[in-house]
Design a protein around this motif. Structure first.
Motif, PDB file in Angstrom:
ATOM      1  N   TRP A   1       0.816  -1.204   0.000  1.00 26.17           N
ATOM      2  CA  TRP A   1       0.000   0.000   0.000  1.00 26.17           C
ATOM      3  C   TRP A   1       0.856   1.263   0.000  1.00 26.17           C
ATOM      4  CZ3 TRP A   1       1.304   2.688   4.305  1.00 26.17           C
ATOM      5  CH2 TRP A   1       1.640   1.993   5.461  1.00 26.17           C
ATOM      6  N   LEU A   2       0.245   2.324  -0.508  1.00 22.72           N
ATOM      7  CA  LEU A   2       0.818   3.667  -0.477  1.00 22.72           C
ATOM      8  C   LEU A   2      -0.197   4.559   0.228  1.00 22.72           C
ATOM      9  CD1 LEU A   2       1.972   4.006  -4.196  1.00 22.72           C
ATOM     10  CD2 LEU A   2       3.395   3.420  -2.228  1.00 22.72           C
ATOM     11  N   GLU A   3       0.293   5.561   0.963  1.00 20.37           N
ATOM     12  CA  GLU A   3      -0.636   6.481   1.613  1.00 20.37           C
ATOM     13  C   GLU A   3      -0.112   7.903   1.571  1.00 20.37           C
ATOM     14  OE1 GLU A   3      -1.341   5.642   5.742  1.00 20.37           O
ATOM     15  OE2 GLU A   3       0.749   5.845   6.275  1.00 20.37           O
ATOM     16  N   GLY A   4      -1.021   8.827   1.704  1.00 20.40           N
ATOM     17  CA  GLY A   4      -0.681  10.239   1.762  1.00 20.40           C
ATOM     18  C   GLY A   4      -1.780  10.972   2.486  1.00 20.40           C
ATOM     19  N   GLY A   5      -1.432  12.115   3.062  1.00 16.36           N
ATOM     20  CA  GLY A   5      -2.445  12.867   3.778  1.00 16.36           C
ATOM     21  C   GLY A   5      -2.008  14.290   4.052  1.00 16.36           C
ATOM     22  N   ILE A   6      -2.974  15.092   4.465  1.00 17.25           N
ATOM     23  CA  ILE A   6      -2.737  16.494   4.774  1.00 17.25           C
ATOM     24  C   ILE A   6      -3.531  16.844   6.033  1.00 17.25           C
ATOM     25  CG2 ILE A   6      -4.615  17.310   3.305  1.00 17.25           C
ATOM     26  CD1 ILE A   6      -2.697  19.638   2.533  1.00 17.25           C
ATOM     27  N   GLY A   7      -2.972  17.734   6.845  1.00 21.55           N
ATOM     28  CA  GLY A   7      -3.668  18.091   8.074  1.00 21.55           C
ATOM     29  C   GLY A   7      -2.990  19.215   8.822  1.00 21.55           C
ATOM     30  N   LEU A   8      -3.183  19.229  10.133  1.00 22.60           N
ATOM     31  CA  LEU A   8      -2.627  20.262  11.003  1.00 22.60           C
ATOM     32  C   LEU A   8      -1.515  19.680  11.864  1.00 22.60           C
ATOM     33  CD1 LEU A   8      -5.872  22.055  12.233  1.00 22.60           C
ATOM     34  CD2 LEU A   8      -4.239  22.843  10.508  1.00 22.60           C
ATOM     35  N   ALA A   9      -0.417  20.419  11.943  1.00 23.97           N
ATOM     36  CA  ALA A   9       0.732  19.998  12.742  1.00 23.97           C
ATOM     37  C   ALA A   9       1.012  21.037  13.822  1.00 23.97           C
ATOM     38  CB  ALA A   9       1.961  19.832  11.852  1.00 23.97           C
ATOM     39  N   ARG A  10       1.681  20.573  14.865  1.00 24.58           N
ATOM     40  CA  ARG A  10       2.068  21.452  15.966  1.00 24.58           C
ATOM     41  C   ARG A  10       3.358  20.901  16.560  1.00 24.58           C
ATOM     42  NH1 ARG A  10      -1.745  24.596  19.700  1.00 24.58           N
ATOM     43  NH2 ARG A  10      -0.213  25.616  20.978  1.00 24.58           N
ATOM     44  N   SER A  11       4.263  21.768  16.958  1.00 23.36           N
ATOM     45  CA  SER A  11       5.508  21.320  17.571  1.00 23.36           C
ATOM     46  C   SER A  11       5.732  22.058  18.886  1.00 23.36           C
ATOM     47  CB  SER A  11       6.699  21.568  16.641  1.00 23.36           C
ATOM     48  OG  SER A  11       6.911  22.949  16.474  1.00 23.36           O
ATOM     49  N   SER A  12       6.593  21.478  19.709  1.00 21.84           N
ATOM     50  CA  SER A  12       6.960  22.131  20.964  1.00 21.84           C
ATOM     51  C   SER A  12       8.377  21.753  21.335  1.00 21.84           C
ATOM     52  CB  SER A  12       5.994  21.759  22.094  1.00 21.84           C
ATOM     53  OG  SER A  12       6.150  20.409  22.444  1.00 21.84           O
ATOM     54  N   ALA A  13       9.000  22.624  22.082  1.00 19.59           N
ATOM     55  CA  ALA A  13      10.341  22.382  22.615  1.00 19.59           C
ATOM     56  C   ALA A  13      10.320  22.779  24.088  1.00 19.59           C
ATOM     57  CB  ALA A  13      11.381  23.187  21.857  1.00 19.59           C
ATOM     58  N   GLU A  14      10.908  21.927  24.918  1.00 15.50           N
ATOM     59  CA  GLU A  14      10.949  22.170  26.359  1.00 15.50           C
ATOM     60  C   GLU A  14      12.406  22.146  26.791  1.00 15.50           C
ATOM     61  OE1 GLU A  14       9.334  19.833  30.256  1.00 15.50           O
ATOM     62  OE2 GLU A  14       8.094  19.799  28.451  1.00 15.50           O
TER      63      GLU A  14
END
Length: 128
Positions: A52-65
């Motif tokens: 299978w192959l997959e792909g997608g789009i959405g919302l990302a968020r990052s953090s650093a502590e």
């Protein structure tokens, strides 16, 4: 880094699935912990009976502590556009269960042309 992905979806055609994919990765080194999460709508298509192959789009968020001994500093991003691609092979496939291995990559687009990338070798279990 360590990560976890959870997915819930539906087969819209015998060779095509659409899903909501929630994933996150975290890495800790010395006194710094970084993480990235992605919530995406994905499409997975089978190009061969178990491949299978997959792909997608959405919302990302990052953090650093940052642990500065005296105080912890946490820096979180806003929600930004993110995407993912993947390829996998079902090692075991029955009518109710699949066990697959895959390779997955994701990226996200932050302010000032900053991009984060992550890649993972995955082991997945799917229930039908």
């Amino acid at each position: 880094a360590g990560g976890l992905a959870l997915r819930a979806g539906v087969l819209v055609h015998p060779g095509l699935a659409v899903a909501l994919d929630l994933s996150g990765m975290t890495h800790r080194e010395d006194r710094v912990k970084t993480s990235q999460t992605l919530a995406a709508i994905t499409a997975r298509g089978w190009v061969a009976p178990r491949l299978w192959l997959e792909g997608g789009i959405g919302l990302a968020r990052s953090s650093a502590e940052y642990d500065l001994t005296v105080v912890n500093v946490v820096d979180k991003s806003e929600n930004v556009l993110g995407g993912l691609v993947g390829v996998g092979f079902e090692v075991l496939s029955t009518r109710t269960l699949a066990l697959d291995i895959g390779l997955r990559g994701a990226t996200s687009f932050y302010r000032n042309d900053v991009r984060l990338y992550n890649a993972a070798v995955t082991v997945g279990v799917s229930f039908f």
